[in-house]
Design a protein around this motif. Structure first.
Motif, PDB file in Angstrom:
ATOM      1  N   TYR A 235       0.838  -1.198   0.000  1.00 14.80           N
ATOM      2  CA  TYR A 235       0.000   0.000   0.000  1.00 14.80           C
ATOM      3  C   TYR A 235       0.878   1.256   0.000  1.00 14.80           C
ATOM      4  O   TYR A 235       0.881   2.047   0.943  1.00 14.80           O
ATOM      5  CB  TYR A 235      -0.924  -0.002   1.222  1.00 14.80           C
ATOM      6  CG  TYR A 235      -1.765  -1.245   1.331  1.00 14.80           C
ATOM      7  CD1 TYR A 235      -2.972  -1.356   0.648  1.00 14.80           C
ATOM      8  CD2 TYR A 235      -1.336  -2.325   2.116  1.00 14.80           C
ATOM      9  CE1 TYR A 235      -3.744  -2.502   0.741  1.00 14.80           C
ATOM     10  CE2 TYR A 235      -2.104  -3.478   2.214  1.00 14.80           C
ATOM     11  CZ  TYR A 235      -3.299  -3.568   1.523  1.00 14.80           C
ATOM     12  OH  TYR A 235      -4.056  -4.709   1.610  1.00 14.80           O
ATOM     13  N   PRO A 236       1.648   1.452  -1.062  1.00 11.71           N
ATOM     14  CA  PRO A 236       2.599   2.576  -1.084  1.00 11.71           C
ATOM     15  C   PRO A 236       1.931   3.944  -1.073  1.00 11.71           C
ATOM     16  O   PRO A 236       2.581   4.944  -0.725  1.00 11.71           O
ATOM     17  CB  PRO A 236       3.375   2.349  -2.392  1.00 11.71           C
ATOM     18  CG  PRO A 236       2.434   1.562  -3.254  1.00 11.71           C
ATOM     19  CD  PRO A 236       1.704   0.671  -2.307  1.00 11.71           C
ATOM     20  N   ASN A 237       0.656   4.027  -1.459  1.00  9.44           N
ATOM     21  CA  ASN A 237      -0.013   5.315  -1.532  1.00  9.44           C
ATOM     22  C   ASN A 237      -0.665   5.753  -0.225  1.00  9.44           C
ATOM     23  O   ASN A 237      -1.208   6.859  -0.147  1.00  9.44           O
ATOM     24  CB  ASN A 237      -1.070   5.295  -2.649  1.00  9.44           C
ATOM     25  CG  ASN A 237      -0.466   5.118  -4.033  1.00  9.44           C
ATOM     26  OD1 ASN A 237       0.628   5.611  -4.306  1.00  9.44           O
ATOM     27  ND2 ASN A 237      -1.155   4.392  -4.895  1.00  9.44           N
ATOM     28  N   GLU A 253     -11.548  10.770  10.031  1.00  7.73           N
ATOM     29  CA  GLU A 253     -12.284  11.390   8.939  1.00  7.73           C
ATOM     30  C   GLU A 253     -11.380  11.587   7.730  1.00  7.73           C
ATOM     31  O   GLU A 253     -10.230  12.013   7.842  1.00  7.73           O
ATOM     32  CB  GLU A 253     -12.829  12.737   9.418  1.00  7.73           C
ATOM     33  CG  GLU A 253     -13.719  13.446   8.415  1.00  7.73           C
ATOM     34  CD  GLU A 253     -14.282  14.721   9.005  1.00  7.73           C
ATOM     35  OE1 GLU A 253     -14.214  15.764   8.335  1.00  7.73           O
ATOM     36  OE2 GLU A 253     -14.769  14.670  10.160  1.00  7.73           O
ATOM     37  N   GLY A 254     -11.904  11.226   6.541  1.00  7.36           N
ATOM     38  CA  GLY A 254     -11.145  11.374   5.311  1.00  7.36           C
ATOM     39  C   GLY A 254     -10.508  10.087   4.828  1.00  7.36           C
ATOM     40  O   GLY A 254     -10.046  10.020   3.689  1.00  7.36           O
ATOM     41  N   MET A 255     -10.471   9.065   5.685  1.00  4.35           N
ATOM     42  CA  MET A 255      -9.878   7.795   5.264  1.00  4.35           C
ATOM     43  C   MET A 255     -10.751   7.112   4.224  1.00  4.35           C
ATOM     44  O   MET A 255     -11.978   7.265   4.205  1.00  4.35           O
ATOM     45  CB  MET A 255      -9.687   6.871   6.474  1.00  4.35           C
ATOM     46  CG  MET A 255      -8.544   7.284   7.385  1.00  4.35           C
ATOM     47  SD  MET A 255      -8.378   6.263   8.887  1.00  4.35           S
ATOM     48  CE  MET A 255      -7.951   4.666   8.176  1.00  4.35           C
ATOM     49  N   THR A 256     -10.118   6.361   3.315  1.00  5.46           N
ATOM     50  CA  THR A 256     -10.849   5.625   2.297  1.00  5.46           C
ATOM     51  C   THR A 256     -11.422   4.336   2.887  1.00  5.46           C
ATOM     52  O   THR A 256     -11.063   3.917   3.988  1.00  5.46           O
ATOM     53  CB  THR A 256      -9.928   5.251   1.130  1.00  5.46           C
ATOM     54  OG1 THR A 256      -8.931   4.317   1.599  1.00  5.46           O
ATOM     55  CG2 THR A 256      -9.233   6.484   0.557  1.00  5.46           C
ATOM     56  N   LYS A 257     -12.298   3.697   2.113  1.00  4.07           N
ATOM     57  CA  LYS A 257     -12.876   2.429   2.559  1.00  4.07           C
ATOM     58  C   LYS A 257     -11.781   1.378   2.744  1.00  4.07           C
ATOM     59  O   LYS A 257     -11.805   0.597   3.698  1.00  4.07           O
ATOM     60  CB  LYS A 257     -13.911   1.930   1.562  1.00  4.07           C
ATOM     61  CG  LYS A 257     -15.177   2.774   1.494  1.00  4.07           C
ATOM     62  CD  LYS A 257     -16.114   2.219   0.436  1.00  4.07           C
ATOM     63  CE  LYS A 257     -17.390   3.049   0.353  1.00  4.07           C
ATOM     64  NZ  LYS A 257     -18.305   2.553  -0.709  1.00  4.07           N
ATOM     65  N   GLU A 258     -10.839   1.351   1.813  1.00  5.29           N
ATOM     66  CA  GLU A 258      -9.753   0.382   1.918  1.00  5.29           C
ATOM     67  C   GLU A 258      -8.961   0.596   3.194  1.00  5.29           C
ATOM     68  O   GLU A 258      -8.636  -0.361   3.911  1.00  5.29           O
ATOM     69  CB  GLU A 258      -8.833   0.476   0.707  1.00  5.29           C
ATOM     70  CG  GLU A 258      -7.655  -0.498   0.742  1.00  5.29           C
ATOM     71  CD  GLU A 258      -6.749  -0.345  -0.458  1.00  5.29           C
ATOM     72  OE1 GLU A 258      -6.508  -1.353  -1.139  1.00  5.29           O
ATOM     73  OE2 GLU A 258      -6.287   0.790  -0.714  1.00  5.29           O
ATOM     74  N   GLU A 259      -8.667   1.831   3.511  1.00  7.41           N
ATOM     75  CA  GLU A 259      -7.908   2.135   4.721  1.00  7.41           C
ATOM     76  C   GLU A 259      -8.697   1.757   5.976  1.00  7.41           C
ATOM     77  O   GLU A 259      -8.127   1.212   6.934  1.00  7.41           O
ATOM     78  CB  GLU A 259      -7.536   3.611   4.734  1.00  7.41           C
ATOM     79  CG  GLU A 259      -6.531   3.981   3.650  1.00  7.41           C
ATOM     80  CD  GLU A 259      -6.414   5.478   3.426  1.00  7.41           C
ATOM     81  OE1 GLU A 259      -5.466   5.911   2.736  1.00  7.41           O
ATOM     82  OE2 GLU A 259      -7.274   6.238   3.941  1.00  7.41           O
ATOM     83  N   CYS A 260      -9.992   2.021   5.976  1.00 12.85           N
ATOM     84  CA  CYS A 260     -10.823   1.659   7.133  1.00 12.85           C
ATOM     85  C   CYS A 260     -10.915   0.149   7.293  1.00 12.85           C
ATOM     86  O   CYS A 260     -10.899  -0.369   8.417  1.00 12.85           O
ATOM     87  CB  CYS A 260     -12.228   2.252   6.983  1.00 12.85           C
ATOM     88  SG  CYS A 260     -12.280   4.058   7.106  1.00 12.85           S
ATOM     89  N   LYS A 261     -10.996  -0.560   6.177  1.00 14.07           N
ATOM     90  CA  LYS A 261     -11.069  -2.022   6.249  1.00 14.07           C
ATOM     91  C   LYS A 261      -9.754  -2.604   6.767  1.00 14.07           C
ATOM     92  O   LYS A 261      -9.735  -3.549   7.545  1.00 14.07           O
ATOM     93  CB  LYS A 261     -11.402  -2.600   4.876  1.00 14.07           C
ATOM     94  CG  LYS A 261     -11.666  -4.101   4.880  1.00 14.07           C
ATOM     95  CD  LYS A 261     -12.031  -4.616   3.493  1.00 14.07           C
ATOM     96  CE  LYS A 261     -13.346  -4.046   3.021  1.00 14.07           C
ATOM     97  NZ  LYS A 261     -13.779  -4.643   1.733  1.00 14.07           N
TER      98      LYS A 261
END
Length: 303
Positions: A235-237, A253-261
């Motif tokens: 997850y380099p980005n 707040e602002g995190m993407t779905k992938e990051e939350c998962k």
């Protein structure tokens, strides 16, 4: 923008064309590096055990399941056997009242000469497929020792924040951080291995399963608990400060779905909708908390 953080808690087939897996599919089907590492510590079938193989009794209730006899052949009732190491003495057979021939696996306690026998309810010729996992309340100590030689003093990245102290009490942990394995020992209880490790600050323990020789993907296998490489490389980005929250099992707040998962795991329920030009998602977790997304970005949470 304020920042909020929480902790984690009838299709015909006659004309179907042959489908060739693409490169991504083939990659997913390949064994994981972590699974391949376990190949050298694979379980040995009971029928191939050498006489004297060391076996650990892992549960105090074993005396209720294994028939016990003293050195003179008299049947006895023993106390707790948990933690006792016995030796494999062979396979024999007995005939049930119904006339069925059943295989028996026997062990000897070197401390007192007592014999422990387990009637398998299988024909003797069928024991070739059995491994330690088919015998109740035992751990193949020699396989556990092989796991120790494989893992001791090595660095891995841990995948779970559920760490425990020496007494089995939960302690605050992190995931996707490097840890060093200090000790692998046979477990007493539901899981055959205890893993002692440190992240450099905290020393903790994990219960772990080990291969049963049949390719079963049981819970808490090595590949689900540890990674041979840094997961961040996939997850380099993801920004460093967001990755730090992920490692701690938090979101903001602002995190993407992938990051939350990655941080909290898969939600129990997902509700999707839209509001004019906005895509709305609500993720609900088993503890009652939820995450509210607008256009795939976390905007609100409730615990």
């Amino acid at each position: 923008m304020s920042v909020m953080c929480i902790s984690g808690c009838n299709t015909g087939i006659e004309s179907t064309k042959r489908i060739t897996p693409n490169r991504a599919d083939r990659r997913m089907l390949q064994p994981k590096a972590e699974e391949m590492l376990m190949d050298s510590a694979e379980a040995v079938p009971v029928a191939k055990w050498e006489l004297g193989r060391q076996i650990l009794i892992s549960d105090s209730r074993a005396s209720l399941i294994y028939e016990m006899r003293d050195a003179s052949g008299n049947r006895i009732h023993g106390d707790s056997l948990a933690g006792r190491i016995v030796n494999f003495t062979g396979i024999s057979s007995t005939t049930s009242p119904g006339g069925d021939v059943m295989g028996i696996v026997t062990f000897r306690d070197p401390q007192n000469g007592n014999t422990l026998s387990y009637i398998t309810n299988k024909k003797p010729e069928d024991l070739g497929t059995m491994t330690w996992n088919d015998l109740p309340m035992i751990v193949d100590k020699e396989q556990a020792d092989a796991m120790a030689r494989l893992l001791n003093n090595r660095r891995f990245w841990i995948r779970t924040p559920l760490w425990y102290d020496a007494k089995g009490n939960p302690v605050a942990g992190a995931k996707f951080v490097p840890v060093n394995i200090l000790e692998v020992s046979p477990g007493i209880g539901a899981f055959p291995l205890h893993i002692k490790f440190t992240d450099g600050q905290t020393t903790a323990w994990l219960p772990m399963n080990m291969p049963d020789g049949k390719g079963n993907k049981g819970s808490r296998m090595f590949s689900s608990l540890f990674s041979l490489s840094d997961p961040k490389e996939d997850y380099p980005n993801i920004a460093p400060e967001i990755w730090d929250l992920i490692c701690k099992g938090r979101v903001c707040e602002g995190m993407t779905k992938e990051e939350c998962k990655l941080s909290l795991g898969n939600p129990q329920e997902v509700d999707r909708g839209h509001n004019w030009d906005q895509l709305l998602d609500v993720w609900t977790y088993s503890d009652g908390s939820y995450l509210f997304f607008i256009n795939d970005r976390l905007t609100r949470e409730k615990r």
